[in-house]
Structures are given as C-alpha cells and as structure tokens.
Design a protein around this motif. Structure first.
Motif, PDB file in Angstrom:
ATOM      1  N   ILE A   1      16.228   0.364  -8.844  1.00 12.24           N
ATOM      2  CA  ILE A   1      15.770   1.146  -9.998  1.00 12.24           C
ATOM      3  C   ILE A   1      15.024   2.357  -9.452  1.00 12.24           C
ATOM      4  N   TYR A   2      15.583   3.532  -9.668  1.00 12.78           N
ATOM      5  CA  TYR A   2      15.005   4.762  -9.133  1.00 12.78           C
ATOM      6  C   TYR A   2      13.852   5.211 -10.024  1.00 12.78           C
ATOM      7  N   THR A   3      12.648   5.325  -9.431  1.00 13.47           N
ATOM      8  CA  THR A   3      11.447   5.735 -10.180  1.00 13.47           C
ATOM      9  C   THR A   3      10.792   6.906  -9.445  1.00 13.47           C
ATOM     10  N   PRO A   4      11.250   8.126  -9.711  1.00 10.72           N
ATOM     11  CA  PRO A   4      10.827   9.282  -8.915  1.00 10.72           C
ATOM     12  C   PRO A   4       9.468   9.872  -9.267  1.00 10.72           C
ATOM     13  N   ASP A   5       8.786   9.383 -10.289  1.00 15.42           N
ATOM     14  CA  ASP A   5       7.520   9.966 -10.753  1.00 15.42           C
ATOM     15  C   ASP A   5       6.480   9.979  -9.631  1.00 15.42           C
ATOM     16  N   GLN A   6       6.165  11.164  -9.133  1.00 11.07           N
ATOM     17  CA  GLN A   6       5.211  11.279  -8.034  1.00 11.07           C
ATOM     18  C   GLN A   6       3.761  11.190  -8.492  1.00 11.07           C
ATOM     19  N   GLU A   7       3.523  11.103  -9.787  1.00 10.72           N
ATOM     20  CA  GLU A   7       2.168  10.958 -10.310  1.00 10.72           C
ATOM     21  C   GLU A   7       1.702   9.498 -10.272  1.00 10.72           C
ATOM     22  N   LYS A   8       2.632   8.576  -9.990  1.00 14.03           N
ATOM     23  CA  LYS A   8       2.314   7.156  -9.947  1.00 14.03           C
ATOM     24  C   LYS A   8       2.795   6.570  -8.629  1.00 14.03           C
ATOM     25  N   THR A   9       2.110   5.534  -8.143  1.00 14.63           N
ATOM     26  CA  THR A   9       2.549   4.851  -6.935  1.00 14.63           C
ATOM     27  C   THR A   9       3.729   3.940  -7.248  1.00 14.63           C
ATOM     28  N   ASP A  10       4.459   3.536  -6.202  1.00 17.14           N
ATOM     29  CA  ASP A  10       5.559   2.597  -6.391  1.00 17.14           C
ATOM     30  C   ASP A  10       5.062   1.273  -6.970  1.00 17.14           C
ATOM     31  N   PHE A  11       3.857   0.845  -6.578  1.00 19.92           N
ATOM     32  CA  PHE A  11       3.267  -0.374  -7.118  1.00 19.92           C
ATOM     33  C   PHE A  11       3.068  -0.236  -8.621  1.00 19.92           C
ATOM     34  N   HIS A  12       2.488   0.877  -9.041  1.00 16.93           N
ATOM     35  CA  HIS A  12       2.251   1.135 -10.464  1.00 16.93           C
ATOM     36  C   HIS A  12       3.560   1.069 -11.237  1.00 16.93           C
ATOM     37  N   LYS A  13       4.575   1.731 -10.734  1.00 18.69           N
ATOM     38  CA  LYS A  13       5.852   1.803 -11.441  1.00 18.69           C
ATOM     39  C   LYS A  13       6.534   0.438 -11.492  1.00 18.69           C
TER      40      LYS A  13
END
Length: 209
Positions: free
Chosen positions: A69-81
């Motif tokens: 699952i691609y989650t590119p939002d750089q405002e959040k960490t991978d853990f958060h997403k």
C-alpha cells in the motif's frame, strides 16, 4: 487475540517473533519488510506492507506486490500511516515490534505517534528489554512481581498514587523537567496506578531480581 493487529516497524528487529496465529491482521512498514525477509518471517502471513517505499528494493519482492500500500504523504511517518490503515480495518488493539533501537529520534517520534492515537487505539510496544504503552488514569496489571517498572510522564502527571511497587507514590506528581518514576520494580504480583491529570507511559521490563 484475533481482534488484535501485529505491526512491525523499522527499528531494531525483534529477537523472536510472536505466534502469527494469534493475530487477526499482520502488517509491516516497507523498511521492516527487509528484516522480516532476512529473519525468515512467514511473509505470506502479511496482510499489507505500507510506506513511501524509500526502503523498497529488489525485484524478488514483486511476488508480494498486491500487498503493498503506497502511502507517499511526507507529513506523516510510515508508522503513523500504518496505524491509520489498521484503524480503517476496524482493529483497535495493536502490538508493535521494532519501535525502539536504531536512530533515537525515530524512537521518540514513535512514542509521539502512539500518543496521538491513544484515544483510538490500544498500542503496546515490545522490544528485548520491556513492553511499554500509555495507560489510563486507573490502571492495574498482574504477573509483574520482580519486574522493572518505569513510569514516564508525557510530559507531566498530577496526583499519582501507586500500589505494589518498591518505591510508592501517594498523590505525587511527575514531570519530564523535574521528577520521573523510572527504574522502580514490582514487589507484588499486581500493581495499580491512579492519577488525575496528564498522560503516563509505563515500561514493564524483564525480571528485575
């Protein structure tokens, strides 16, 4: 336990793995995927791998492509997403491995992310030294005699009273700028903590004595 999710993130790899059969959902961030593969975790048990894939490499991983699952939002960490995805899938209990170790700003960041989800998810971290998690204002736990107990205010706690610990508090206060409740230990099988204001993180270690 089937209502519980298991999440691996990109800190220190665990020394051993919990039983995957105890979880209703198993996931990892893209960085953790690599240590899971190296340590021969059964990758077919993963429900999803999420992240911005800055750690994703190797064509041999293409066989798991449908689970990414691609989650590119750089405002959040991978853990958060990853936690957001778990919440969307209606899981509210999450065991997290790989939350500590490595770069310590990541560790502090992981605690901050967990703090932001504490009213939505019951997040419990595990590493080789302890398990740790935010606790409610009235809290008890059993099976802890002789284990190290640290109470860490986030950032302060007022009117805290404890039972079952070697060094007790009665209507006391804790603050990261003055007084911490670290390196205590349980003298009873059951301990209790109550406080009126603030937020509190507990660390339950391996046997202390």
């Amino acid at each position: 336990m089937k209502d519980k999710a298991l999440l691996f993130i990109n800190g220190d790899a665990p020394k051993s793995f919990p039983n995957p059969e105890n979880y209703g959902l198993i996931a990892c961030t893209d960085g953790a995927f690599h240590y899971l593969k190296t340590l021969n975790f059964p990758l077919n048990k993963l429900d999803f791998i999420s992240g911005d894939f800055d750690s994703h490499s190797g064509k041999d991983e293409d066989i798991y492509d449908e689970k990414f699952i691609y989650t590119p939002d750089q405002e959040k960490t991978d853990f958060h997403k990853a936690l957001e995805i778990i919440l969307e899938k209606d899981f509210t209990n999450v065991d997290v491995f790989g939350g500590s170790g490595g770069e310590q700003d990541h560790f502090l960041g992981n605690l901050t992310v967990a703090f932001g989800f504490k009213d939505k998810l019951n997040i419990k971290f595990y590493d080789e030294f302890s398990e740790y998690y935010f606790i409610p204002k009235s809290f008890t736990t059993k099976g802890v005699k002789n284990k190290m107990i640290s109470l860490y205010p986030f950032p302060s706690v007022e009117n805290i009273t404890t039972k079952g610990l070697n060094w007790l508090l009665k209507n006391g206060s804790l603050s990261i700028t003055s007084k911490l409740g670290t390196r205590n230990f349980a003298v009873e099988d059951e301990i209790a903590v109550e406080y009126e204001k603030g937020d509190l993180l507990i660390f339950v270690g391996r046997n202390y004595l």
